[in-house]
Design an enzyme around this catalytic site. Structure first.
Site, short mmCIF file in Angstrom:
data_model
loop_
_atom_site.label_atom_id
_atom_site.label_comp_id
_atom_site.label_asym_id
_atom_site.label_seq_id
_atom_site.Cartn_x
_atom_site.Cartn_y
_atom_site.Cartn_z
N ASP A 49 0.83 -1.21 0.00
CA ASP A 49 0.00 0.00 0.00
C ASP A 49 0.86 1.25 0.00
OD1 ASP A 49 -2.27 -1.43 -0.09
OD2 ASP A 49 -2.76 -1.25 2.04
N LEU A 95 -15.38 -40.16 -3.58
CA LEU A 95 -15.45 -41.62 -3.45
C LEU A 95 -15.19 -42.01 -2.01
CD1 LEU A 95 -13.21 -42.67 -6.49
CD2 LEU A 95 -15.67 -43.08 -6.28
N GLU A 131 -9.47 -49.54 -12.09
CA GLU A 131 -8.58 -48.62 -12.81
C GLU A 131 -7.81 -47.79 -11.79
OE1 GLU A 131 -12.04 -46.81 -14.65
OE2 GLU A 131 -11.47 -44.88 -13.77
N LYS A 133 -6.40 -44.82 -9.51
CA LYS A 133 -6.94 -43.56 -9.01
C LYS A 133 -5.85 -42.51 -9.22
CE LYS A 133 -9.27 -41.48 -5.09
NZ LYS A 133 -8.48 -40.26 -4.93
N ASP A 135 -3.80 -39.15 -9.07
CA ASP A 135 -3.63 -38.12 -8.04
C ASP A 135 -3.48 -36.76 -8.72
OD1 ASP A 135 -3.41 -37.05 -5.60
OD2 ASP A 135 -1.41 -37.82 -5.16
N ARG A 154 -13.64 -28.91 -9.58
CA ARG A 154 -14.65 -29.53 -8.73
C ARG A 154 -15.22 -28.52 -7.73
NH1 ARG A 154 -15.01 -32.16 -3.84
NH2 ARG A 154 -16.39 -33.95 -3.86
N TYR A 242 -12.90 -40.31 -17.06
CA TYR A 242 -13.44 -41.54 -16.47
C TYR A 242 -14.91 -41.45 -16.03
CZ TYR A 242 -11.83 -38.87 -12.43
OH TYR A 242 -11.61 -37.87 -11.53
N LYS A 330 -7.33 -47.51 -1.46
CA LYS A 330 -6.15 -46.66 -1.36
C LYS A 330 -4.90 -47.49 -1.07
CE LYS A 330 -6.49 -42.57 -1.32
NZ LYS A 330 -7.10 -41.52 -0.52
N CYS A 424 -8.39 -27.11 31.26
CA CYS A 424 -8.21 -26.58 29.92
C CYS A 424 -6.98 -25.68 29.88
CB CYS A 424 -9.46 -25.79 29.51
SG CYS A 424 -9.23 -24.88 27.99
N CYS A 427 -8.42 -21.80 29.08
CA CYS A 427 -9.25 -21.00 30.00
C CYS A 427 -9.16 -21.48 31.44
CB CYS A 427 -10.70 -20.99 29.53
SG CYS A 427 -11.55 -22.55 29.78
N CYS A 442 -13.08 -29.60 27.77
CA CYS A 442 -13.08 -28.37 28.58
C CYS A 442 -14.52 -28.02 28.91
CB CYS A 442 -12.42 -27.24 27.79
SG CYS A 442 -12.88 -25.60 28.36
N CYS A 448 -14.80 -20.09 27.04
CA CYS A 448 -13.43 -20.51 26.68
C CYS A 448 -13.06 -19.92 25.31
CB CYS A 448 -13.34 -22.03 26.65
SG CYS A 448 -11.74 -22.61 26.05
S1 IVH Z 1 -14.65 -41.98 -10.40
C1 IVH Z 1 -18.97 -40.50 -9.01
N1 IVH Z 1 -12.27 -42.66 -11.19
O1 IVH Z 1 -10.87 -39.27 -6.88
C2 IVH Z 1 -17.52 -40.55 -8.69
N2 IVH Z 1 -12.45 -40.85 -9.67
O2 IVH Z 1 -11.48 -39.38 -4.08
C3 IVH Z 1 -16.66 -40.44 -9.88
N3 IVH Z 1 -10.30 -39.81 -9.11
O3 IVH Z 1 -13.37 -36.83 -6.95
C4 IVH Z 1 -15.25 -40.59 -9.56
N4 IVH Z 1 -9.04 -41.10 -10.36
O4 IVH Z 1 -11.47 -36.64 -8.66
C5 IVH Z 1 -12.99 -41.83 -10.42
N5 IVH Z 1 -10.23 -43.35 -12.02
C6 IVH Z 1 -10.94 -42.53 -11.26
C7 IVH Z 1 -10.32 -41.51 -10.51
C8 IVH Z 1 -11.12 -40.69 -9.71
C9 IVH Z 1 -9.05 -40.08 -9.52
C10 IVH Z 1 -10.65 -38.74 -8.16
C11 IVH Z 1 -11.89 -37.96 -8.49
C12 IVH Z 1 -12.75 -38.03 -7.26
C13 IVH Z 1 -11.75 -38.40 -6.22
C14 IVH Z 1 -12.41 -39.08 -5.06
#
Ligand code: IVH
Length: 695
Positions: A49, A95, A131, A133, A135, A154, A242, A330, A424, A427, A442, A448
């Site tokens: 500023d 999921l 399939e 997941k 990241d 999202r 997917y 996972k 606590c 407080c 507490c 508090c």
């Molecule tokens: S299916 C109706 N498939 O994981 C649910 N999700 O932890 C459709 N993600 O929000 C999701 N790979 O962003 C699906 N092969 C995969 C995925 C996948 C990553 C993500 C997705 C979801 C999150 C949930």
């Protein structure tokens, strides 16, 4: 960088002023970029500023030197207001997770319990797909008559950020679909950055003195969420598709058939996707994908299993925010050794005392971890965790890091058992251990300060009011500086703009940003509001259940007041809500009948608008808003499926018949409930009539 040139503007010569204006202009530009583009400011708001003020003073004094696009024109200041919002036509869900083969088996059993087909003919096959997941970050792409019209992140699942311009530079996002073009199709998938491109990007960032990203996921998110799409275009982002959102003019019968369409349209489908006909094949696919994990050029954090048949997916539907027909298996969390340097006690918003271990910072899966939760007094006792201990910690996904175990062999000789405080730490009120529970709480309640600050933090958090720019640290500061003493004060903050601007590190720009985000949240949905109140045991799912049942804040409050009377219809109505157990019912009644809370709610009603809850499908369904009771054995669908479809059509399902019941569905061998319904003259349907009605 010289931010301290203090030469008096009025004493300056023209030449000096010209070069000073130029210097300031470049410097302010740099800070605009650091703040808005890189999310990485290098000076405080106050310093920023003062730079701007000096520039404006100079410009005023030497008006003939002013340039059209200088900092005073506000270019690069207001244009960075953030992304536009896009409401998802179909919510983007998450999921559920499982972490073991048992978890997977439970998932399969729950599907089989839900679908009647499996109770009679156990030989029927449950075809699934497995399939990786990915990241990354999820995205929803909307195509109308084959052309990409919008792309949204999202966000909170209901509303995301408009990244349409940014997404267009991804090679794996077709601007127009190939092959048969549906009227509308929303394609969902994961945007990610390859491990190779992540390393390249970080090398570049380092060379340029810019911030480096902790992991490919953050790099992908940071690259896509650029206010300048030209920057996104320089980053290598990819996408696996997917799932789908809204669609018209196209249909498919299975997940695999949909994947074939995806390929025809021009999307990348993960090549490791596999159709599996038994739990054993799912497990072997999981093992195969785990084995390949380190060789893949992108990060994955598990395997997703999905029911292949679309009609079954539809019937299985959703539980709160996750499909019943899919689950993420996972990978085990990475475990790393470190040392506990201190054990601190945090006071939560409902008064629970949570011990937190301060750790020698270690990198776990790309994130620097320096704290781990120790959960509660019971957990510390069970694991005998002490200050100075060497411990194994783990972090699974977004979960808070945890201590897995103490490495006893490395315990220092002089270590002492941790003595948990009985009062606590904030407080000083008594903090008795809750009967039959592992936690201490507490007893200070609203007196508090720690509880108040935590309630405030929760209130502004993402699932609640989602006030951008509030931040967890700010909750504490605003409270300390008496700017906010109660939750409602948030909406009175604009009357104290001066007080805010005076805070260290704050200035015009950040104050403006915060006040704008507060203003944008003056209208809120009922479920978010209920969640924001921070009532014990009321998470997002329960808040939705409650909103679904009572529909408006007025009805909720008056029912909770009535429910205070034991034996009242309101009390029975509350305990009949599926998913609300006796403890939660008690906590809700206590909360809404407390005079301080009642005052708070009265206050809120004058400051904000709490929109009545919208029941899904309320327009089209003849049973929306009706209360239904199922009794007896159903032959063609399970009780679970019946309940699910009734709720999907906006009805409430209750466990007992009362004068509030609208409809009773009578299965085989129905007993007392059918009798009571007949006595009360309530409309009754057979199973066949019910199915006909629903279809
Ligand atoms: S299916 C109706 N498939 O994981 C649910 N999700 O932890 C459709 N993600 O929000 C999701 N790979 O962003 C699906 N092969 C995969 C995925 C996948 C990553 C993500 C997705 C979801 C999150 C949930």
């Amino acid at each position: 960088m010289n931010t301290n040139n203090t030469a008096l503007v009025s004493n300056m010569k023209e030449d000096e002023a010209r070069s000073e204006l130029k210097r300031l202009s470049t410097e302010i530009d740099g800070h605009n970029k650091a703040y808005h583009q890189d999310d990485n400011p290098v000076i405080s708001d106050a310093e920023y500023d003062s730079l701007r003020r000096r520039y404006l003073d100079l410009e005023k004094e030497f008006s003939h030197l002013a340039t059209k696009d200088g900092p005073s024109s506000n270019v690069g200041y207001t244009s960075h207001a953030a992304f536009n919002k896009i409401q998802h036509t179909v919510p983007m869900l998450s999921l559920d997770n499982v972490f073991s083969v048992e978890g997977l088996n439970d998932f399969i059993s729950s599907i089989k319990r839900f679908l009647k087909e499996f109770s009679n003919h156990s030989s029927i096959e449950l075809e699934m797909v497995a399939e990786p997941k990915i990241d990354g970050l999820s995205i929803s792409l909307r195509y109308e008559t084959g052309l990409l019209v919008s792309a949204a992140t999202r966000g909170d699942g209901e509303v995301g950020e408009d990244v349409t311009e940014n997404i267009k530079s991804l090679k794996e996002v077709p601007l127009s679909l190939r092959g048969p073009v549906p009227k509308i199709i929303e394609i969902r998938g994961e945007v990610y950055m390859s491990k190779y491109d992540f390393l390249e990007l970080n090398n570049n960032q380092k060379a340029l003195g810019n911030k480096v990203f902790a992991n490919p996921r953050n790099a992908a998110a940071g690259s896509l969420r650029q206010l300048d799409p030209k920057i996104t275009a320089t980053r290598q982002l990819k996408m696996f598709a997917y799932a789908w959102g809204e669609f018209k003019g196209v249909s498919w019968e299975s997940q695999t058939e949909f994947y074939n369409y995806l390929k025809i349209w021009g999307f990348a489908v993960n090549p490791l996707m596999k159709k599996c006909n038994s739990p054993d094949t799912l497990i072997s696919t999981y093992k195969e994908i785990s084995r390949l994990r380190s060789e893949l050029d992108y990060d994955i954090d598990g395997v997703v299993y999905k029911v292949n048949r679309l009609d079954w997916q539809k019937r299985l539907g959703f539980v709160s925010r996750a499909p019943r027909w899919a689950v993420a298996h996972k990978f085990p969390a990475e475990q790393v050794e470190t040392i506990i340097t201190e054990i601190n006690i945090q006071v939560g918003r409902t008064g629970s005392l949570t011990p937190v271990a301060k750790l020698l910072p270690v990198n776990v899966g790309g994130v620097l971890v320096s704290n781990a939760t120790l959960h509660n007094e019971g957990e510390i006792q069970r694991k005998d965790i002490r200050k100075g201990d060497a411990v194994l910690i783990q972090r699974a996904g977004d979960v808070i890091p945890q201590v897995v175990k103490v490495i006893i062999e490395k315990r220092p000789k002089k270590s002492e058992t941790f003595r948990f405080p009985q009062v606590c730490p904030v407080c000083g009120s008594d903090a008795p251990r809750v009967e039959n529970e592992a936690i201490r709480r507490c007893s200070g309640g609203a007196s508090c300060n720690a509880q108040l600050v935590e309630r405030l933090r929760h209130f502004v958090s993402r699932g609640a009011f989602d006030i951008e720019g509030f931040g967890t640290r700010n909750a504490e500061i605003f409270f300390e500086k008496n700017l906010i003493l109660s939750l409602t004060d948030i909406f009175r903050l604009k009357n104290n703009r001066k007080g805010l601007e005076k805070l260290e590190g704050w200035g015009f720009k950040s104050t403006e940003k915060l006040l704008n985000s507060i203003e944008s949240r003056r209208i809120i949905t009922l479920d978010r509001f209920i969640f924001a109140l921070g009532i014990r045991g009321v998470g997002r799912a329960n808040a939705r259940l409650i909103a679904n049942h009572y529909l408006s804040i007025k009805a909720l409050r008056s029912s909770m007041n009535d429910a205070a009377i034991i034996g009242s219809e309101a009390r029975e109505d509350l305990s009949n809500i599926d998913g609300i157990g006796p403890n939660l019912a008690r906590d809700l009644i206590v909360f809404f009948n407390d005079t301080i809370n009642a005052q708070l709610l009265d206050d809120f009603e004058t400051l904000i608008t709490i929109n009545p809850h919208k029941v899904m499908n309320s327009i089209s369904s003849p049973i929306s808003g009706k209360t239904i009771v199922f009794t007896g054995t159903l032959n063609t669908i399970t009780r679970m499926e019946a309940k699910n479809s009734a709720e999907g059509l906006g009805a409430k399902v209750s466990g007992s018949v009362s004068s509030k019941t609208d409809l009773v569905i009578i299965g085989d061998n129905a007993g007392s409930k059918a009798k009571k319904a007949a006595e009360l003259g309530i409309k009754m349907l057979s199973e066949a009539e019910w199915i006909q009605l629903v279809e």
